[in-house]
Design a protein around this motif. Structure first.
Motif, mmCIF file in Angstrom:
data_model
loop_
_atom_site.group_PDB
_atom_site.id
_atom_site.type_symbol
_atom_site.label_atom_id
_atom_site.label_comp_id
_atom_site.label_asym_id
_atom_site.label_seq_id
_atom_site.Cartn_x
_atom_site.Cartn_y
_atom_site.Cartn_z
ATOM 1 N N ASN A 143 12.268 143.115 -36.965
ATOM 2 C CA ASN A 143 12.406 145.215 -37.461
ATOM 3 C C ASN A 143 10.718 145.225 -36.916
ATOM 4 O O ASN A 143 11.593 146.536 -36.575
ATOM 5 N N ASP A 144 9.754 144.360 -36.064
ATOM 6 C CA ASP A 144 8.753 145.703 -35.272
ATOM 7 C C ASP A 144 8.879 144.690 -34.089
ATOM 8 O O ASP A 144 8.775 144.181 -33.820
ATOM 9 N N ILE A 145 8.643 145.693 -33.114
ATOM 10 C CA ILE A 145 8.652 145.237 -31.417
ATOM 11 C C ILE A 145 7.572 146.308 -31.269
ATOM 12 O O ILE A 145 7.617 147.228 -31.357
ATOM 13 N N PHE A 146 6.625 145.201 -30.836
ATOM 14 C CA PHE A 146 5.277 145.875 -30.045
ATOM 15 C C PHE A 146 5.627 145.932 -28.108
ATOM 16 O O PHE A 146 5.863 145.050 -27.324
ATOM 17 N N ILE A 147 5.687 147.184 -27.027
ATOM 18 C CA ILE A 147 6.065 147.082 -26.026
ATOM 19 C C ILE A 147 5.013 147.664 -25.179
ATOM 20 O O ILE A 147 3.617 148.343 -25.540
ATOM 21 N N ASP A 148 4.272 147.089 -24.411
ATOM 22 C CA ASP A 148 3.303 147.440 -23.414
ATOM 23 C C ASP A 148 4.201 146.692 -21.810
ATOM 24 O O ASP A 148 5.026 145.620 -21.863
ATOM 25 N N GLY A 149 3.665 147.528 -20.708
ATOM 26 C CA GLY A 149 4.340 146.464 -19.466
ATOM 27 C C GLY A 149 2.628 146.446 -18.605
ATOM 28 O O GLY A 149 1.451 146.365 -18.607
ATOM 29 N N THR A 150 2.688 145.479 -17.427
ATOM 30 C CA THR A 150 1.900 144.859 -17.133
ATOM 31 C C THR A 150 2.565 144.820 -15.217
ATOM 32 O O THR A 150 3.904 144.691 -15.409
ATOM 33 N N LYS A 151 1.087 145.269 -14.495
ATOM 34 C CA LYS A 151 1.619 144.759 -12.797
ATOM 35 C C LYS A 151 1.509 143.842 -12.632
ATOM 36 O O LYS A 151 -0.337 143.214 -12.697
ATOM 37 N N ILE A 152 3.120 143.000 -11.883
ATOM 38 C CA ILE A 152 2.166 141.496 -10.937
ATOM 39 C C ILE A 152 2.787 141.959 -9.127
ATOM 40 O O ILE A 152 3.916 142.413 -9.084
ATOM 41 N N GLU A 153 1.778 141.070 -8.480
ATOM 42 C CA GLU A 153 1.915 141.396 -7.401
ATOM 43 C C GLU A 153 3.162 141.234 -6.819
ATOM 44 O O GLU A 153 3.777 139.605 -7.396
ATOM 45 N N ALA A 154 4.139 141.476 -5.411
ATOM 46 C CA ALA A 154 4.767 141.518 -5.484
ATOM 47 C C ALA A 154 5.066 140.341 -4.052
ATOM 48 O O ALA A 154 3.555 139.928 -3.256
ATOM 49 N N TYR A 498 4.663 137.241 -7.513
ATOM 50 C CA TYR A 498 6.496 136.337 -7.389
ATOM 51 C C TYR A 498 5.810 135.687 -6.378
ATOM 52 O O TYR A 498 5.424 136.237 -5.739
ATOM 53 N N LEU A 499 6.934 134.764 -6.429
ATOM 54 C CA LEU A 499 7.545 133.400 -5.473
ATOM 55 C C LEU A 499 8.467 134.016 -4.616
ATOM 56 O O LEU A 499 8.485 133.539 -3.766
ATOM 57 N N SER A 500 9.211 134.722 -5.324
ATOM 58 C CA SER A 500 10.414 135.341 -4.620
ATOM 59 C C SER A 500 10.768 136.567 -4.551
ATOM 60 O O SER A 500 9.536 137.283 -5.033
ATOM 61 N N LYS A 501 11.716 136.977 -3.765
ATOM 62 C CA LYS A 501 11.618 138.637 -3.701
ATOM 63 C C LYS A 501 13.021 138.818 -4.214
ATOM 64 O O LYS A 501 13.560 138.388 -4.199
ATOM 65 N N GLY A 502 13.328 140.387 -4.235
ATOM 66 C CA GLY A 502 14.317 140.575 -4.784
ATOM 67 C C GLY A 502 13.889 141.297 -6.571
ATOM 68 O O GLY A 502 13.605 140.163 -7.234
ATOM 69 N N GLN A 503 14.148 142.394 -6.531
ATOM 70 C CA GLN A 503 14.041 142.797 -8.316
ATOM 71 C C GLN A 503 15.394 141.469 -9.303
ATOM 72 O O GLN A 503 14.370 141.575 -10.184
ATOM 73 N N LYS A 504 16.309 141.515 -8.706
ATOM 74 C CA LYS A 504 17.096 140.638 -9.315
ATOM 75 C C LYS A 504 16.658 138.773 -9.376
ATOM 76 O O LYS A 504 16.520 138.711 -10.512
ATOM 77 N N ASN A 505 16.321 138.597 -7.931
ATOM 78 C CA ASN A 505 15.230 137.500 -8.538
ATOM 79 C C ASN A 505 13.990 137.482 -8.701
ATOM 80 O O ASN A 505 13.815 136.399 -9.943
#
Length: 542
Positions: A143-154, A498-505
């Protein structure tokens, strides 16, 4: 008495006088309430047809895709993300041997390929299965969804940046040089290429053909090295080739940037963003991804990974992606002030949902300085029937004109400009009319206000919802649940890069983290008798 140790490669060839004692059944050594058992049962219930379809064949005694998923997820639950650590655990850790079920331990490259070549192709489908299952068993309210974002180094070097603005400036200079070079060649070699006084790509290609034709006619051989004198034709051709190479490079960089303002050379999907983990406190930019979490009942039900440095433009793609995969639809969208925009308000309302978004001016509007600022439209009286505002000096600000503005996402908003009829000899002019960079003298200026009627109306409706009892409860839970998920992933699980490169990975890696977080959360709720609890209650005031 002299003792000798075994110096051969096989350390079992000379055995001592001790006997190794182990239970025949490894399962006996694992506690009945261990999380590895819950994980194994959870994955066994999932339909992994999409994951199996990524394999052309599976050898005998090789770990199956289901076992590989179990092992990788359990490793993430135990805060081990390196494929070499996973390989080592498979050979030494009894929990991992239990998940292997007698199969040979895969090597580190097999785990690395599993994440990037197999799981990445169906990561969103598997994540959706987990969320749908949690909804079916009543662990997720829906019913309720809580949305927020954070930045993680590539996984990229922080000094490999490419700035779109800088490349665009260099491209303009190069085009100017090319135009001068074409004119110089026309004069030097007596050829005519440009007829409309505007150099285009076809003219440069034509010049290149002409120069090589002149070289062939004159039988000129290119020379290189010290003491060799180059002919004018060779100098012109080399200079043109250098310009063309630079033109190709700049065009490619601008194409890679797209709507972004930067990217990293070592991970072209990563964008340079300001990180909170700034040890030097000088606003250092690092290549990163913007990770968006949607939390329900403390579980991560959905996530997206984007290149946007801010959260405003991520909300609509997040909701669309979530609704494409989940079998249920959320009614209440709860987010912080970073998501407030007219476009987001309109989309949520048209999507038959309710927004609980904290207005950007919510906190500052409580201050006396804000409330006493007579220049702000919020502190002016509005006449709805006459469609005009009344300022501090009881002067009307009537509609002057309406304009349309287009955002970066393509959304067109209608702005109404209200103008005062007369501001001459007004005693409040210095406090009301602001903007010191205007060339018009203050005594000749009048008060202008630009606002969106639709945005004001939607913001007012949204404000009424968030100050209600339900809104206060949802806002409190948003700060606890969604911020808590980021704290658990970054601090408790120790995942900050992150350990991998590219948005898909990167998306696949984020989903593995989320699934590991969800299994840990389910395990903790079961063990502490907190299942089917969704919202934290508000504290009653004394």
């Amino acid at each position: 008495m002299t003792k000798y140790i075994n110096l051969h490669k096989n350390y079992t060839s000379i055995r001592g006088n001790y006997q190794l004692k182990l239970p025949l059944n490894i399962e006996c050594m694992i506690p009945a309430n261990d999380s590895v058992r819950l994980l194994s049962q959870f994955i066994e219930e999932m339909d992994l047809t999409d994951l199996y379809s990524t394999y052309s064949r599976i050898r005998e005694n090789q770990a199956t895709p289901r076992q590989m998923l179990k092992i990788v997820l359990y490793s993430y639950m135990k805060h081990n993300y390196s494929s070499r650590e996973i390989e080592e655990n498979c050979n030494k850790n009894i929990d991992f041997m239990y998940l292997l079920e007698g199969s040979d331990a895969p090597d580190h490259s097999t785990f690395a390929r599993f994440r990037s070549l197999h799981f990445a192709l169906c990561a969103e489908t598997i994540m959706a299965q987990m969320s749908n299952f949690l909804y079916e068993i009543g662990e997720v309210m829906g019913n309720d969804i809580f949305i927020d974002g954070t930045k993680i180094e590539a996984c990229a070097n922080k000094y490999t940046f490419v700035w779109k603005k800088s490349v665009s400036k260099n491209l303009e200079k190069l085009l100017s040089k090319l135009a001068d070079f074409v004119a110089e060649c026309e004069e030097s070699y007596g050829i005519k290429i440009v007829y409309e006084n505007k150099v285009k790509t076809k003219h440069i290609k034509k010049l290149r053909k002409k120069l090589y034709a002149l070289k062939q006619e004159a039988n000129i051989e290119f020379v290189h090295g010290c003491g060799k004198k180059k002919s004018p034709i060779q100098r012109s051709i080399e200079k043109l080739e250098e310009y063309l190479q630079k033109l190709k490079e700049y065009t490619q960089k601008i194409h890679i940037c797209g709507k972004r303002n930067s990217y990293s050379k070592t991970d072209k999907d990563a964008t340079f963003m300001r990180m909170k983990e700034d040890a030097m406190k000088n606003g250092q930019l690092k290549p990163a991804y913007n990770l968006q979490h949607g939390i329900d009942s403390e579980y991560i039900v959905w996530l997206t990974v984007g290149y946007q440095p801010t959260d405003t433009t991520t909300l609509i793609p997040f909701i669309k992606s979530m609704e494409n995969f989940l079998n249920f639809k959320y009614l209440n969208i709860v987010a912080d002030a970073g998501y407030e925009s007219e476009e987001n308000y309109v989309y949520i309302k048209e999507n038959m949902q309710l927004s609980f978004i904290k207005p950007a001016n919510y906190e500052i509007s409580k201050t006396k300085k804000y409330q006493n600022d007579i220049s702000r439209i919020e502190n002016m009286e509005y006449n709805k029937f006459g469609d005009y505002y009344i300022c501090k000096n009881n002067k009307r600000l009537s509609v002057n004109r309406t304009i349309k503005k287009k955002s970066k996402t393509g959304y067109v908003s209608e702005k109404t400009i209200y103008t005062s009829q007369n501001c001459k000899n007004c005693e409040f002019k210095n406090k009301c009319i602001k903007g010191h960079n205007c060339k018009t003298p203050l005594e000749n200026r009048v008060k202008n206000i630009e606002t969106s009627k639709l945005f004001n109306e939607l913001r007012k409706e949204n404000l009424e919802r968030i100050v209600s009892d339900e809104g206060c409860k949802l806002r409190m839970n948003r700060s606890i649940q969604v911020e808590g998920s980021f704290g658990e992933i970054k601090q408790d699980m120790g995942f900050r890069r992150y350990l991998s490169k590219g948005q898909k990975n990167v998306l696949a890696e984020s989903i593995l983290l989320a699934m590991a977080h969800n299994v840990n959360k389910l395990h903790n709720k079961i063990q502490s008798d907190r299942t089917e609890t969704h919202l934290f209650p508000l504290k009653e005031s004394a």
